[in-house]
Design an enzyme around this catalytic site. Sequence first.
Site, PDB file in Angstrom:
ATOM      1  N   SER A   5       6.835  -2.649  -2.811  1.00  0.00           N
ATOM      2  CA  SER A   5       6.088  -1.540  -3.407  1.00  0.00           C
ATOM      3  C   SER A   5       7.020  -0.343  -3.494  1.00  0.00           C
ATOM      4  O   SER A   5       8.055  -0.302  -2.821  1.00  0.00           O
ATOM      5  CB  SER A   5       4.892  -1.189  -2.515  1.00  0.00           C
ATOM      6  OG  SER A   5       4.334   0.059  -2.852  1.00  0.00           O
ATOM      7  N   TYR A  63       0.750   0.249   5.742  1.00  0.00           N
ATOM      8  CA  TYR A  63       1.269  -0.294   4.476  1.00  0.00           C
ATOM      9  C   TYR A  63       2.736   0.101   4.281  1.00  0.00           C
ATOM     10  O   TYR A  63       3.576  -0.739   3.958  1.00  0.00           O
ATOM     11  CB  TYR A  63       0.403   0.239   3.329  1.00  0.00           C
ATOM     12  CG  TYR A  63       0.680  -0.381   1.985  1.00  0.00           C
ATOM     13  CD1 TYR A  63       0.024  -1.548   1.585  1.00  0.00           C
ATOM     14  CD2 TYR A  63       1.570   0.204   1.088  1.00  0.00           C
ATOM     15  CE1 TYR A  63       0.258  -2.110   0.341  1.00  0.00           C
ATOM     16  CE2 TYR A  63       1.808  -0.361  -0.154  1.00  0.00           C
ATOM     17  CZ  TYR A  63       1.150  -1.507  -0.525  1.00  0.00           C
ATOM     18  OH  TYR A  63       1.387  -2.068  -1.765  1.00  0.00           O
TER      19      TYR A  63
HETATM   20  N1  LIG Z   1      -1.765  -2.969  -7.054  1.00  0.00           N
HETATM   21  C1  LIG Z   1      -0.784  -2.104  -6.841  1.00  0.00           C
HETATM   22  O1  LIG Z   1      -0.803  -0.959  -7.291  1.00  0.00           O
HETATM   23  C2  LIG Z   1       0.411  -2.535  -6.042  1.00  0.00           C
HETATM   24  C3  LIG Z   1       1.521  -1.678  -6.059  1.00  0.00           C
HETATM   25  C4  LIG Z   1       2.646  -2.034  -5.331  1.00  0.00           C
HETATM   26  C5  LIG Z   1       2.638  -3.202  -4.607  1.00  0.00           C
HETATM   27  N2  LIG Z   1       1.545  -3.990  -4.600  1.00  0.00           N
HETATM   28  C6  LIG Z   1       1.583  -5.216  -3.807  1.00  0.00           C
HETATM   29  O2  LIG Z   1       1.319  -6.325  -4.603  1.00  0.00           O
HETATM   30  C7  LIG Z   1       0.731  -7.355  -3.813  1.00  0.00           C
HETATM   31  C8  LIG Z   1      -0.509  -7.864  -4.509  1.00  0.00           C
HETATM   32  O3  LIG Z   1      -1.421  -6.795  -4.630  1.00  0.00           O
HETATM   33  P1  LIG Z   1      -2.590  -6.770  -5.722  1.00  0.00           P
HETATM   34  O4  LIG Z   1      -2.640  -5.381  -6.201  1.00  0.00           O
HETATM   35  O5  LIG Z   1      -2.435  -7.876  -6.683  1.00  0.00           O
HETATM   36  O6  LIG Z   1      -3.835  -6.983  -4.761  1.00  0.00           O
HETATM   37  P2  LIG Z   1      -5.140  -7.888  -4.887  1.00  0.00           P
HETATM   38  O7  LIG Z   1      -6.071  -7.370  -3.861  1.00  0.00           O
HETATM   39  O8  LIG Z   1      -5.589  -7.979  -6.290  1.00  0.00           O
HETATM   40  O9  LIG Z   1      -4.590  -9.313  -4.446  1.00  0.00           O
HETATM   41  C9  LIG Z   1      -4.124  -9.532  -3.138  1.00  0.00           C
HETATM   42  C10 LIG Z   1      -4.417 -10.984  -2.794  1.00  0.00           C
HETATM   43  O10 LIG Z   1      -3.945 -11.215  -1.459  1.00  0.00           O
HETATM   44  C11 LIG Z   1      -4.901 -11.998  -0.799  1.00  0.00           C
HETATM   45  N3  LIG Z   1      -4.840 -11.803   0.626  1.00  0.00           N
HETATM   46  C12 LIG Z   1      -5.031 -10.645   1.311  1.00  0.00           C
HETATM   47  N4  LIG Z   1      -5.000 -10.886   2.616  1.00  0.00           N
HETATM   48  C13 LIG Z   1      -4.777 -12.209   2.772  1.00  0.00           C
HETATM   49  C14 LIG Z   1      -4.668 -13.056   3.899  1.00  0.00           C
HETATM   50  N5  LIG Z   1      -4.818 -12.583   5.157  1.00  0.00           N
HETATM   51  N6  LIG Z   1      -4.435 -14.362   3.710  1.00  0.00           N
HETATM   52  C15 LIG Z   1      -4.325 -14.864   2.462  1.00  0.00           C
HETATM   53  N7  LIG Z   1      -4.446 -14.115   1.348  1.00  0.00           N
HETATM   54  C16 LIG Z   1      -4.658 -12.796   1.506  1.00  0.00           C
HETATM   55  C17 LIG Z   1      -6.243 -11.498  -1.336  1.00  0.00           C
HETATM   56  O11 LIG Z   1      -7.286 -12.421  -1.116  1.00  0.00           O
HETATM   57  C18 LIG Z   1      -5.928 -11.273  -2.797  1.00  0.00           C
HETATM   58  O12 LIG Z   1      -6.200 -12.421  -3.568  1.00  0.00           O
HETATM   59  C19 LIG Z   1       0.468  -6.724  -2.434  1.00  0.00           C
HETATM   60  O13 LIG Z   1       1.472  -7.106  -1.532  1.00  0.00           O
HETATM   61  C20 LIG Z   1       0.543  -5.259  -2.707  1.00  0.00           C
HETATM   62  O14 LIG Z   1       0.938  -4.534  -1.584  1.00  0.00           O
HETATM   63  C21 LIG Z   1       0.428  -3.692  -5.309  1.00  0.00           C
END
Ligand SMILES: NC(=O)c1ccc[n+]([C@@H]2O[C@H](COP(=O)([O-])OP(=O)(O)OC[C@H]3O[C@@H](n4cnc5c(N)ncnc54)[C@H](O)[C@@H]3O)[C@@H](O)[C@H]2O)c1
Length: 280
Positions: free
Chosen positions: A162, A175
């Site tokens: 991130s 985070y």
């Molecule tokens: N959305 C953003 O703005 C953003 C920005 C930077 C980084 N990220 C990173 O991208 C990654 C994905 O995020 P996203 O935005 O797609 O989120 P999201 O919530 O849409 O998807 C995250 C997925 O991880 C799964 N998950 C969470 N905890 C879990 C566990 N204990 N065991 C198994 N699965 C688990 C959830 O069920 C979900 O399907 C994350 O690591 C997040 O930190 C997201």
Amino acid sequence: MASGSVFPLSFSTMGDSSAPAPGPDAGSAAGSAGDLTGKRAVVTGAGSGIGAAVARRLAATGATVVAVDHAAAEVRAVAAEIGGHPLVMDLSDPETAAAAGEGADIVVNNAGMQHVAPVHRFPPDVFSRLLTVMVESPFRIIRAALPTMYARSWGRIVNVSSVHGLRASPLKSAYVTAKHGLEGLSKTVALEAAGYGVTSNCICPGYVRTPLVEQQVADHATLHRVPREQVIEDVLLARTAVKRLVEPDEVAELAAWLCGPASSSVTGASFPMDGGWGAH
Ligand SMILES: NC(=O)c1ccc[n+]([C@@H]2O[C@H](COP(=O)([O-])OP(=O)(O)OC[C@H]3O[C@@H](n4cnc5c(N)ncnc54)[C@H](O)[C@@H]3O)[C@@H](O)[C@H]2O)c1
């Protein structure tokens, strides 16, 4: 959870509603992953958002995708859609997580969550859980995957970090700590694995249009008692020069490139995809 039109208002309020739909030029970028036929790609958090987009993108290159998530119905749906294999697993148990990495040619450590609170009120058990899911389980998965990658003299590890892997924001201690830890893990693996044809890199998105962001907006709005739209404009996009949220497909395209032939000398790197946030 599935990604959708989470923030249509944010686009219209930025005067951007008539702009073309954001996203990569599919025509020019289609071949960036090369042909991954025969490769086993493990994607965590594949049931939603960025993980689902990465799973779809890698499957489109021919990879056999193992879609890992604790959200059973969601990950089964994604796996069925792409002809992959669902692996329902709770990554808050690192002992269990290790099994996901065995036999993988490609690992995409993507699963994650967020919790917003000041440090002095941050629940310790939540802090611990975030670090387990976002640092320790990725370590376990990589640790389990490397022997096979070394034996095959090829491997790709993509860690979805991130912008918060590179800089901090208030209220996100777990985070920010976890993502900085993931960055360190990724770089260490890169140094150890380079001689075996294995690369390890991080992608560092700004705010991506996924359910995780929707939850952050809701939490922030509740904590500060401000409207949701104001959180998007004043908080999420305040430091972003490109005034729109990143699309999951854009992150997936970079992940695919990091698995493809053009990136074999790219390792130990971190790629901001933050609309210019880091330029400040
Ligand atoms: N959305 C953003 O703005 C953003 C920005 C930077 C980084 N990220 C990173 O991208 C990654 C994905 O995020 P996203 O935005 O797609 O989120 P999201 O919530 O849409 O998807 C995250 C997925 O991880 C799964 N998950 C969470 N905890 C879990 C566990 N204990 N065991 C198994 N699965 C688990 C959830 O069920 C979900 O399907 C994350 O690591 C997040 O930190 C997201």
